[in-house]
Design a protein around this motif. Sequence first.
Motif, PDB file in Angstrom:
ATOM      1  N   HIS A 231       0.939  -0.762  -0.253  1.00 48.23           N
ATOM      2  CA  HIS A 231       0.111   0.018   0.205  1.00 48.23           C
ATOM      3  C   HIS A 231       0.207   1.343  -0.014  1.00 48.23           C
ATOM      4  N   PRO A 232       1.480   1.300  -1.340  1.00 49.87           N
ATOM      5  CA  PRO A 232       2.603   2.609  -0.962  1.00 49.87           C
ATOM      6  C   PRO A 232       1.835   4.276  -1.458  1.00 49.87           C
ATOM      7  N   HIS A 233       2.741   4.624  -0.695  1.00 45.86           N
ATOM      8  CA  HIS A 233       2.469   6.529  -1.083  1.00 45.86           C
ATOM      9  C   HIS A 233       2.650   7.153  -2.420  1.00 45.86           C
ATOM     10  N   TYR A 234       4.171   6.420  -1.930  1.00 45.68           N
ATOM     11  CA  TYR A 234       4.555   7.239  -3.689  1.00 45.68           C
ATOM     12  C   TYR A 234       4.926   5.622  -4.811  1.00 45.68           C
ATOM     13  N   GLU A 235       4.804   6.677  -6.215  1.00 44.52           N
ATOM     14  CA  GLU A 235       5.312   5.742  -7.139  1.00 44.52           C
ATOM     15  C   GLU A 235       6.653   4.808  -6.667  1.00 44.52           C
ATOM     16  N   TRP A 236       7.488   5.390  -6.176  1.00 47.58           N
ATOM     17  CA  TRP A 236       8.801   4.653  -6.244  1.00 47.58           C
ATOM     18  C   TRP A 236       8.173   3.324  -5.231  1.00 47.58           C
ATOM     19  N   GLU A 237       7.642   3.340  -4.545  1.00 48.95           N
ATOM     20  CA  GLU A 237       7.491   2.703  -3.068  1.00 48.95           C
ATOM     21  C   GLU A 237       7.124   1.372  -4.111  1.00 48.95           C
ATOM     22  N   LYS A 238       6.263   1.350  -5.579  1.00 42.49           N
ATOM     23  CA  LYS A 238       5.871   0.100  -5.872  1.00 42.49           C
ATOM     24  C   LYS A 238       6.105  -0.960  -6.423  1.00 42.49           C
ATOM     25  N   TRP A 239       7.814  -0.007  -6.907  1.00 48.58           N
ATOM     26  CA  TRP A 239       9.414  -0.582  -7.361  1.00 48.58           C
ATOM     27  C   TRP A 239       9.924  -2.320  -6.738  1.00 48.58           C
ATOM     28  N   THR A 240       9.553  -3.594  -7.606  1.00 49.79           N
ATOM     29  CA  THR A 240      10.416  -3.990  -6.702  1.00 49.79           C
ATOM     30  C   THR A 240      11.928  -4.561  -6.710  1.00 49.79           C
ATOM     31  N   GLY A 241      12.175  -4.443  -4.632  1.00 48.98           N
ATOM     32  CA  GLY A 241      13.078  -4.778  -3.792  1.00 48.98           C
ATOM     33  C   GLY A 241      13.548  -3.478  -3.704  1.00 48.98           C
ATOM     34  N   PHE A 242      12.375  -2.107  -3.296  1.00 43.36           N
ATOM     35  CA  PHE A 242      13.422  -0.518  -4.142  1.00 43.36           C
ATOM     36  C   PHE A 242      13.707  -0.694  -2.460  1.00 43.36           C
ATOM     37  N   TYR A 243      12.834  -0.924  -1.231  1.00 39.97           N
ATOM     38  CA  TYR A 243      13.427  -1.372   0.418  1.00 39.97           C
ATOM     39  C   TYR A 243      14.995  -2.109   0.532  1.00 39.97           C
ATOM     40  N   ALA A 244      15.135  -2.543  -0.300  1.00 38.61           N
ATOM     41  CA  ALA A 244      16.020  -4.017  -0.308  1.00 38.61           C
ATOM     42  C   ALA A 244      17.289  -2.504  -1.406  1.00 38.61           C
TER      43      ALA A 244
END
Length: 81
Positions: A38-51
């Motif tokens: 449930h992202p707030h921003y578009e880039w949080e949808k990217w796979t592996g963003f948090y890694a």
Amino acid sequence: MQDKRGIFDNPKNVKLLLKIFFTSCVIIFLTDLIISKHPHYEWEKWTGFYAVFGFVACVILVLVAKYVLRPIVMRKEDYYD
């Protein structure tokens, strides 16, 4: 006198711990594909963003500590003499 060896002195233990570490990293990365976000921003949808974000933040933290903070707090070798 008995030689005291730690857990990391045995190469078998180090290899086992590295396998566990890398396996857990892969599992966590794969769960990123399965769990709905449930992202707030578009880039949080990217796979592996948090890694990637965590890795880049860690590298930046180490570089800042080494090249910015270390010269500030470092003292000469004979500081207490």
